[in-house]
Scaffold this active site. Structure first.
Site, PDB file in Angstrom:
ATOM      1  N   HIS A   1       0.759  -1.222  -0.179  1.00  0.00           N
ATOM      2  CA  HIS A   1      -0.037  -0.003   0.077  1.00  0.00           C
ATOM      3  C   HIS A   1       0.859   1.341  -0.019  1.00  0.00           C
ATOM      4  O   HIS A   1       0.459   2.419  -0.120  1.00  0.00           O
ATOM      5  CB  HIS A   1      -0.820   0.019   1.113  1.00  0.00           C
ATOM      6  N   ARG A   2       2.314   1.152   0.322  1.00  0.00           N
ATOM      7  CA  ARG A   2       2.841   2.445   0.096  1.00  0.00           C
ATOM      8  C   ARG A   2       3.240   2.807  -1.376  1.00  0.00           C
ATOM      9  O   ARG A   2       3.323   4.017  -1.967  1.00  0.00           O
ATOM     10  CB  ARG A   2       4.375   1.854   0.809  1.00  0.00           C
TER      11      ARG A   2
END
Length: 444
Positions: free
Chosen positions: A417-418
């Site tokens: 999700h980064r």
């Protein structure tokens, strides 16, 4: 002049390895290209080839030695008529240093000042070692019942020890495990800080201190370098990467029909496609179609790839390895199938080269053959996503607004999700579903 053969770096991340097996012995003549040894790296077991010709004058590191540092001398190769005596002192230092690294911390650090005589070993971190025998400050009985911890009672029963004959060292004279150990001459020393205490054997059983206070049959299995690497990398992945999981159900009937037709046409060429081959192709095409997911996070940078190199999880005796189909988006399904069979076969034999399993832009893990309906895979860093494939099965499924029976599988994408937003991950899952349900699009 004699030549030292040194521990090679067989992968970019290798710092040390295990000299698993010597394939030559002292006195053997070797020439360039001969296989001298098998070395277990942090990724796989690989062969060590001779570069020069000569005679194996001395083997410095015996097979089975762990923790051999890269660059450490492991053998001496002598040319015809050469004297190896000058190199002998170096040979003596290498083995002496190897065990030194594996030697436990000095005993003074392991043994608390209050510990009993040296023959004692191991203690749970939850109970203190016994102090020198002295009268208890308070009575240790409650009525006719001896005061003892439940664990102490079980251990005493297993060792046929009379609790009434013991002097407790716990609070209010309570008998604790250390007292039982002392009674059988096993009072343990405290383990080094941050490490679990050794588990004392009780008649072929073991007590796991601080975990489960009961006797459990067990076998201690030494971790291979590959298993250590898997443990380290996956721990880092779950600790450092914020995973987001997206799942879709996919109808497989069209894919299965196309696979049957393609296999009929490829039979004369000896090629047989698996469902997994088609799914590799579908994932690669999806990554090209949704380039926001064909990325990896690198601190203050984001690497976006223009080619889809798909790492495919393969189970091997030592653990798990992920050989790579390079440029899977541009390869035919038959080429993917042939290459995958070769990579998987050599992976199980430990014959892969580092460039064949290091890298990749995304991964695919298929556990459908084990009947697993759905699972969430751990991202293989530094990649940004992995696709987890469940089993295809007959399920009620709505087709053209009517409930029918169809072959359906669940696929779950794990995304970093980064680097990948949820909406972009959803687009990739949609693209993957569309290509699998309309597989002719993959072949165009």
């Amino acid at each position: 002049m004699p030549t030292e053969l040194k521990m090679p770096a067989l992968s970019p991340t290798m710092e040390e390895g295990t000299l698993a097996k010597w394939l030559v012995k002292e006195g053997d003549d070797v020439k360039s290209g001969d296989i001298l040894a098998e070395i277990e790296t942090d990724k796989a077991t690989m062969e060590f080839e001779a570069v020069d010709e000569g005679k194996i004058a001395k083997i410095l590191v015996p097979e089975g030695t762990d923790g051999v540092k890269v660059g450490a001398p492991i053998a001496i190769l002598a040319g015809e008529g050469e004297d190896v005596s000058a190199a002998a002192p170096k040979a003596d230092t290498a083995p002496a240093e190897a065990p030194k690294a594996a030697t436990p911390a000095p005993k003074p650090d392991e043994t608390p000042k209050s510990a009993p005589p040296p023959e004692t070993k191991g203690v749970t971190p939850t109970e203190t070692p016994p102090a020198p025998a002295q009268p208890a400050a308070r009575p240790r009985t409650e009525g006719d019942r001896v005061k003892a911890s439940p664990l102490a009672r079980r251990l005493a029963q297993a060792q046929n020890i009379d609790l009434n004959a013991l002097q407790g060292s716990g609070p209010d004279g309570r008998i604790v495990r250390a007292d039982i150990d002392a009674a059988v001459g096993k009072a343990p020393a405290a383990a080094p800080a941050g490490t679990p205490a050794a588990a004392p054997a009780l008649g072929g059983h073991v007590v796991l201190p601080g975990v489960i206070e009961q006797a459990i049959p067990h076998e201690a299995i030494k971790l291979s370098n590959i298993r250590k690497t898997i443990a380290r990398r996956l721990t880092e992945s779950k600790q450092q990467i914020p995973h987001i999981y997206l799942t879709v159900d996919i109808q497989l009937d069209a894919l299965l029909k196309l696979r049957g037709e393609l296999n009929a046409g490829l039979e004369s060429r000896g090629v047989k496609l698996s469902v997994n081959d088609l799914l590799i192709k579908a994932l690669a095409q999806s990554l090209i179609e949704v380039p926001e997911c064909n990325v990896s996070f690198a601190g203050d940078q984001l690497f976006k790839y223009s080619r889809a190199d798909v790492s495919v999880a393969v189970s091997i005796p030592a653990g798990l390895i992920t050989p790579i189909i390079v440029g899977a988006d541009a390869k035919s399904v038959s080429a993917i199938s042939t290459e995958m069979k070769d990579l998987a076969g050599r992976a199980k034999e430990g014959k892969l080269q580092p460039q064949e399993y290091q890298g990749g832009t995304a991964s695919l893990s298929n556990m459908g053959m084990y009947g697993i309906k759905q699972f969430e895979a751990v991202i293989n860093p530094p990649q940004g996503m992995i696709m987890a494939i469940g089993a295809g099965e007959k399920r009620p499924y709505v087709i053209n607004d009517s409930l029918q029976i169809a072959s359906v599988m669940s696929a779950t994408g794990s995304f970093d999700h980064r680097a990948i937003d949820g909406a972009d991950g959803a687009k990739l899952m949609q693209a993957f579903k569309r290509l699998v349900e309309n597989p002719l699009g993959m072949l165009a």
